[in-house]
Structures are given as structure tokens and as C-alpha cells.
Design an enzyme around this catalytic site. Structure first.
Site, PDB file in Angstrom:
ATOM      1  N   LEU A   8       4.374 -11.508  -5.284  1.00 34.42           N
ATOM      2  CA  LEU A   8       4.440 -10.332  -4.415  1.00 34.42           C
ATOM      3  C   LEU A   8       3.086  -9.626  -4.443  1.00 34.42           C
ATOM      4  CD1 LEU A   8       7.267  -7.782  -3.990  1.00 34.42           C
ATOM      5  CD2 LEU A   8       4.961  -6.943  -4.477  1.00 34.42           C
ATOM      6  N   ILE A   9       2.540  -9.367  -3.258  1.00 34.91           N
ATOM      7  CA  ILE A   9       1.247  -8.691  -3.128  1.00 34.91           C
ATOM      8  C   ILE A   9       1.443  -7.449  -2.271  1.00 34.91           C
ATOM      9  CG2 ILE A   9      -1.177  -8.911  -2.435  1.00 34.91           C
ATOM     10  CD1 ILE A   9      -0.902 -11.931  -2.642  1.00 34.91           C
ATOM     11  N   GLY A  11      -0.044  -4.126  -0.032  1.00 36.56           N
ATOM     12  CA  GLY A  11      -1.190  -3.743   0.789  1.00 36.56           C
ATOM     13  C   GLY A  11      -1.873  -4.914   1.467  1.00 36.56           C
ATOM     14  N   SER A  13      -1.920  -5.722   4.878  1.00 34.11           N
ATOM     15  CA  SER A  13      -2.141  -5.661   6.326  1.00 34.11           C
ATOM     16  C   SER A  13      -3.591  -5.895   6.702  1.00 34.11           C
ATOM     17  CB  SER A  13      -1.670  -4.313   6.883  1.00 34.11           C
ATOM     18  OG  SER A  13      -2.424  -3.246   6.336  1.00 34.11           O
ATOM     19  N   TYR A 154     -10.572   9.420  -6.128  1.00 32.01           N
ATOM     20  CA  TYR A 154     -10.404   7.968  -6.115  1.00 32.01           C
ATOM     21  C   TYR A 154     -10.742   7.368  -7.473  1.00 32.01           C
ATOM     22  CZ  TYR A 154     -11.152   3.083  -4.795  1.00 32.01           C
ATOM     23  OH  TYR A 154     -11.101   1.710  -4.725  1.00 32.01           O
TER      24      TYR A 154
END
Length: 281
Positions: A8-9, A11, A13, A154
Site C-alpha cells: 500500500l502506497i 499519495g 496521484s 514542513y
């Protein structure tokens, strides 16, 4: 599917996540490629079809900031495939600004996606990864090692992720789960564009910090002109999924290794402060 490794990955898109999903499928994994808005999956589907791996890339909705979404997605993966062999925490969001001007809301929002989202997906996946002897690979950043001007929120989130994973790694290893981090440097992707930055408006709102911000932006745009491709950045992710004994920490390029190495050898912080101070001079 019983003998195929299920990865499962998050992000996927665009950018590194998209490239990693295709590369992992090419390496033989069945990839559950997740994104918050599955209406943005066309680019991924096209890339998977072009690579001849469309049948090994399954698109699913997952919003890392919504625990119900995380639980629903993981439950569906187990129901369909009966196993989960690896999670790649890739979903993230950047933010450029400074706290005096912008306040706490952007800091909290950035932490929610980049830190708490990673923690929640990892938490939900761990029971299934214990069962399979699986792996948690988290895409952090060189900004998770070296604090960078106007990236306070960030970098704080990425520092937190690095600390969380470094602390979790020996605990997870005691039950057969490998934990590791992958640290990209500048990557030529949609990551900057996805932040929706209006540079003139950002500079207008910067007040006394405008000269430093302008210097930082000019330097950063130049650095991204020499960036590696998402496909290049994805290669170490796939290696971390497939290597027999992967390291805890890996950088995605020689430039990233040199940058991170500067910090790890800088015991009093003076070298990093001199370096990053030159970015805003």
C-alpha cells in the site's frame, strides 16, 4: 494473490508516489495505490498502462488525516487480499512561510498531514505487517534532517517523522517488521505546484522578511532546476521494499547524501547555520 506481496502506497496521484507505485508494480508487487481524491487517478492509470502493469495497480481512496478513511482502506485491503506486506508512507504537503507572519494554523495543518497522517497509517498497518513480517517505508526528506529557511512547519513535521520512525524501528524489528526512511532532495515533480503558492502575494505579505524570502525563493527555484526525476527518487523506495537487509535510512541521490552528511557531521550546528544562512543573505 495469496503469494503476491501486497504493498500500500499513499499519495500516488503525482510525483514520487505515482512513480513508486508503477516501479513497485514493475518489480512484481500488487500495489494498492491510494490518494485522497481518486478522481485524480488518470495520470497513474496511464503510467501503469504504459509500463504494462495496469493489472497490478489498484487505486483506492485514503485520506491520511481521517482515521475512519484509514481504517476503511486497510480493512478493504485485508478483505480483498488477505494480507498486507508493506506500507509506503508517501502522502505529504509542503508549506512555505514563517510563523510570526502566518500564525499557528498552517503549522498545525502541515503537521496533521506530514506527521500525524503517517503515524495513523503506520498504527493501523502494524498488526497486518506483524502477520506478514512486512515493512514500513516512509518517504521523509532531506528537510527531515536539515532545517531550512521558511520551511519551519514542513521541516518540523519531517523531523518528527524521522524521530518517530527511528524510535519505532527497533521496537517493530522485535516483532519482525522492518521500518525505514527514504530521504529525497529536490525532485522535479508537482510538489511545489501542489502547494498553490502565489509568489508575488507571498512576498507582499512577508513584511520585514521579504528580502530573505526573495533570496530563498530564488535559490530554491534554481535548485529545483537541477532536481532528480520522480522515477529516480522512486528507485530507492523499491530497493527498500525488496532488499534482504535494507538500511534504516537511505537518500535518493548523491546530492541528498552530501546534504544530509553535512548535518550528521555538524555537532555544534555551525556548519548548517552558515550554509542555510547563505540562502537568505
Amino acid at each position: 494473490m495469496a503469494t503476491t506481496r501486497v504493498v500500500l502506497i499513499t499519495g500516488t496521484s503525482s510525483g514520487i508516489g505515482l512513480a513508486a507505485a508503477v516501479a513497485a508494480a514493475r518489480a512484481g508487487h500488487h500495489v494498492v495505490a491510494t490518494m485522497r481524491d481518486t478522481g485524480r487517478a488518470d495520470a497513474l492509470r496511464a503510467a501503469a498502462a504504459e509500463a504494462g502493469v495496469a493489472e497490478r495497480v489498484e487505486v483506492a481512496r485514503l485520506d491520511v488525516t481521517d482515521t475512519a478513511s484509514v481504517t476503511e482502506c486497510l480493512d478493504a485491503v485485508l478483505a480483498r487480499h488477505g494480507r498486507l506486506d508493506a506500507v509506503v508512507n508517501n502522502a505529504g504537503a509542503g508549506y512555505v512561510g514563517t510563523v510570526e507572519q502566518d500564525g499557528l494554523d498552517p503549522v498545525r495543518a502541515t503537521m496533521e498531514v506530514n506527521f500525524f497522517g503517517v503515524v495513523d497509517v503506520t498504527r493501523a498497518a502494524l498488526p497486518h505487517l506483524r502477520a506478514s513480517g512486512g515493512r514500513v517505508i516512509t518517504v521523509t526528506s532531506v528537510g527531515g534532517v536539515v532545517g531550512q529557511p521558511f520551511n519551519e512547519a514542513y521541516c518540523a513535521a519531517k523531523f518528527a517523522v524521522e524521530g518517530f520512525m527511528e524510535s519505532l524501528a527497533p521496537v517493530a524489528a522485535s516483532v519482525g517488521v522492518h521500518v525505514g526512511v527514504v530521504e529525497p532532495g529536490a525532485v522535479a515533480s508537482e510538489f511545489i505546484g501542489n502547494q498553490g503558492i502565489d509568489l508575488p502575494a507571498l512576498l507582499d505579505a512577508a513584511g520585514p522578511y521579504a528580502p530573505a524570502l526573495k533570496a530563498y525563493v530564488d535559490r530554491t527555484l534554481a535548485a529545483f532546476g537541477q532536481a532528480q526525476t520522480p522515477q529516480e527518487a522512486a528507485e530507492p523506495i523499491v530497493e527498500a521494499l525488496t532488499a534482504e537487509h535494507p538500511p534504516f535510512r537511505v537518500q535518493t541521490s548523491d546530492r541528498a547524501r552530501a546534504f544530509v552528511g553535512t548535518k550528521l557531521a555538524d555537532l555544534d550546528g555551525s556548519v548548517v547555520q552558515h550554509l542555510t544562512g547563505s540562502w537568505v543573505a
